[in-house]
Design an enzyme around this catalytic site. Structure first.
Site, PDB file in Angstrom:
ATOM      1  N   HIS A 119      -3.249   2.463  12.435  1.00 20.15           N
ATOM      2  CA  HIS A 119      -2.171   2.132  11.951  1.00 20.15           C
ATOM      3  C   HIS A 119      -1.514   0.629  12.427  1.00 20.15           C
ATOM      4  O   HIS A 119      -1.293   0.048  14.059  1.00 20.15           O
ATOM      5  CB  HIS A 119      -1.891   2.838  13.749  1.00 20.15           C
ATOM      6  CG  HIS A 119      -0.266   2.930  13.951  1.00 20.15           C
ATOM      7  ND1 HIS A 119       0.134   3.948  14.606  1.00 20.15           N
ATOM      8  CD2 HIS A 119       0.872   2.715  13.717  1.00 20.15           C
ATOM      9  CE1 HIS A 119       1.597   4.127  14.620  1.00 20.15           C
ATOM     10  NE2 HIS A 119       1.911   3.846  13.931  1.00 20.15           N
TER      11      HIS A 119
ATOM     12  N   ARG B 298       3.767   9.145   9.967  1.00 14.93           N
ATOM     13  CA  ARG B 298       2.758   9.235  11.995  1.00 14.93           C
ATOM     14  C   ARG B 298       1.853  10.218  11.203  1.00 14.93           C
ATOM     15  O   ARG B 298       2.409  11.124  10.493  1.00 14.93           O
ATOM     16  CB  ARG B 298       4.471  10.125  12.385  1.00 14.93           C
ATOM     17  CG  ARG B 298       4.770   9.080  13.301  1.00 14.93           C
ATOM     18  CD  ARG B 298       4.080   8.666  14.782  1.00 14.93           C
ATOM     19  NE  ARG B 298       5.012   7.349  15.161  1.00 14.93           N
ATOM     20  CZ  ARG B 298       5.574   6.288  15.096  1.00 14.93           C
ATOM     21  NH1 ARG B 298       4.600   5.206  13.696  1.00 14.93           N
ATOM     22  NH2 ARG B 298       6.378   5.411  16.197  1.00 14.93           N
TER      23      ARG B 298
ATOM     24  N   GLU C 144      -4.453  10.644  16.934  1.00 11.83           N
ATOM     25  CA  GLU C 144      -4.567   9.012  16.502  1.00 11.83           C
ATOM     26  C   GLU C 144      -4.987   8.361  17.746  1.00 11.83           C
ATOM     27  O   GLU C 144      -4.452   9.061  19.277  1.00 11.83           O
ATOM     28  CB  GLU C 144      -4.011   7.923  15.865  1.00 11.83           C
ATOM     29  CG  GLU C 144      -2.591   7.988  16.267  1.00 11.83           C
ATOM     30  CD  GLU C 144      -2.269   7.126  14.954  1.00 11.83           C
ATOM     31  OE1 GLU C 144      -1.586   7.182  14.597  1.00 11.83           O
ATOM     32  OE2 GLU C 144      -1.427   5.482  15.599  1.00 11.83           O
TER      33      GLU C 144
HETATM   34  C1  8YV Z   1       4.042   0.303  16.115  1.00 11.29           C
HETATM   35  C2  8YV Z   1       5.120   1.839  14.553  1.00 11.29           C
HETATM   36  O1  8YV Z   1       3.195  -0.326  16.147  1.00 11.29           O
HETATM   37  O2  8YV Z   1       7.362   1.428  14.666  1.00 11.29           O
HETATM   38  C3  8YV Z   1       7.100   2.465  14.738  1.00 11.29           C
HETATM   39  O3  8YV Z   1       7.607   3.306  14.773  1.00 11.29           O
HETATM   40  O4  8YV Z   1       4.338   3.243  14.334  1.00 11.29           O
HETATM   41  C4  8YV Z   1       4.655   0.872  15.216  1.00 11.29           C
HETATM   42  O5  8YV Z   1       5.365  -0.152  14.458  1.00 11.29           O
HETATM   43  C5  8YV Z   1       3.716   1.500  17.019  1.00 11.29           C
HETATM   44  O6  8YV Z   1       4.528   3.033  17.490  1.00 11.29           O
HETATM   45  C6  8YV Z   1       3.513   0.784  18.637  1.00 11.29           C
HETATM   46  O7  8YV Z   1       4.327   1.094  19.509  1.00 11.29           O
END
Ligand code: 8YV
Length: 326
Positions: free
Chosen positions: A287, A240, A269
């Site tokens: 991401h 993150r 972001e």
């Molecule tokens: C997602 C992610 O695409 O699963 C997670 O925690 O970071 C990604 O796989 C993103 O969070 C969108 O919901």
């Protein structure tokens, strides 16, 4: 009996909307508009459940505006967009999508590590710009991957997947730091050695961040941590934004205090710190670590199945909290 009402906050696969529509009265987001928190609250006020992504916060203010809400199913394994305590206090179930994205995300983490160490983005820009005129002995010479020391901060399922790839596929020495140590069988399977965070920073040739974002992990990598890393080291963040102090990282990259970074996530972001856009020694992706067609479909399916199981009375499949009775 009338069907529960569900809000789908971002665009998802049409087959998932079809599935949800067989069980619920669905309000979808057909043009994928990024609703403000206020607009979300308005749309959610008469709903029983929500299908969300990380794009919106589920906090006390939102919950206060949505008295009917019983469940929020996140299409993500991370759920730092949830105020879990506020949800539990408001009697709202939260769910996430673990396991289905583990291997795909580990693949991407490893790909980003390799692209960063071997300077692939920099080299591609050079070629596209028409600058390639001849061979040079040191042209885009990067850091070694095979046989080097792989450091992993955060040794959950995805971290273990990256460790296995490094140890078994590339003969890397794997060291890790985590809140708790892995069971001995798992350490053996990942061929990973537990070290302190200081040792991890000092010894890793490639440091991959795969820990959840919490108040404790905010700026877990900032100026002091970057200063402890080898000047030849690379840093990869697929966890993150906010875990890394992006301003401090941009400065360290500019001054070559570390060699390079591969970043799939950013503080604030989709905005990206301008300093990161200026330096050549970064690989930047928007991401997408979990983004294969099959995995995104599996994540959406699991989020939908959580809603279906919950309203069928079977309970959520992958809960993240134990809410108080509503
Ligand atoms: C997602 C992610 O695409 O699963 C997670 O925690 O970071 C990604 O796989 C993103 O969070 C969108 O919901």
């Amino acid at each position: 009996m009338s069907k529960p009402r569900i809000l789908v906050t971002r665009q998802v696969f049409p087959e998932i909307i079809d599935l949800l529509s067989r069980h619920f009265e669905v309000e979808a987001n057909p043009d994928d508009a990024l609703w403000s928190q206020a607009e979300l609250a308005q749309r959610l006020a008469d709903k029983d459940g929500a299908f969300t992504t990380g794009s919106h916060r589920v906090d006390a203010a939102l919950l206060a505006a949505c008295p009917r809400l019983k469940i929020v199913a996140n299409m993500a394994v991370g759920y730092n967009n949830f105020d879990v305590d506020a949800m539990s206090a408001a009697g709202v179930q939260g769910t996430n999508t673990p396991d289905v994205l583990t291997e795909t995300t580990a693949d991407f983490g490893f790909a980003l590590l390799m692209a960063t160490a071997r300077r692939m983005a920099e080299a591609e820009h050079y070629l596209r710009a028409g600058l390639w005129k001849s061979w040079r002995y040191d042209m885009f010479a990067g850091g070694e991957v095979h046989g080097s020391t792989l450091g992993i901060l955060g040794m959950g399922r995805i971290g273990q997947g990256i460790a296995r790839r490094g140890a078994h596929g590339f003969g890397m020495q794997v060291i890790y730091h985590n809140r708790s140590r892995l069971a001995p069988e798992l350490e053996a399977e990942c061929r990973a050695r537990y070290v302190s965070k200081d040792e991890l920073l000092a010894q890793a040739d490639h440091l991959v961040l795969v820990l959840p974002y919490t108040s404790e992990s905010h700026h877990a990598i900032g100026a002091p941590e970057l200063a402890r890393m080898k000047p030849t080291a690379t840093l990869v963040n697929i966890a993150r934004g906010g875990i890394v102090d992006d301003a401090a990282l941009a400065a360290a990259l500019k001054e070559r205090r570390i060699a390079a970074a591969g970043l799939d996530v950013f503080e604030g972001e989709p905005a990206v710190h301008p300093g990161l856009l200026e330096v050549p020694n970064v690989v930047l992706t928007p991401h997408i670590a979990s983004a294969t067609v099959a995995t995104r479909l599996a994540m959406a399916r699991l989020a939908a199945d959580n809603l279906i199981a919950f309203f069928d009375g079977r309970g959520p499949l992958t809960p993240v909290n134990t809410p108080l009775k509503k």
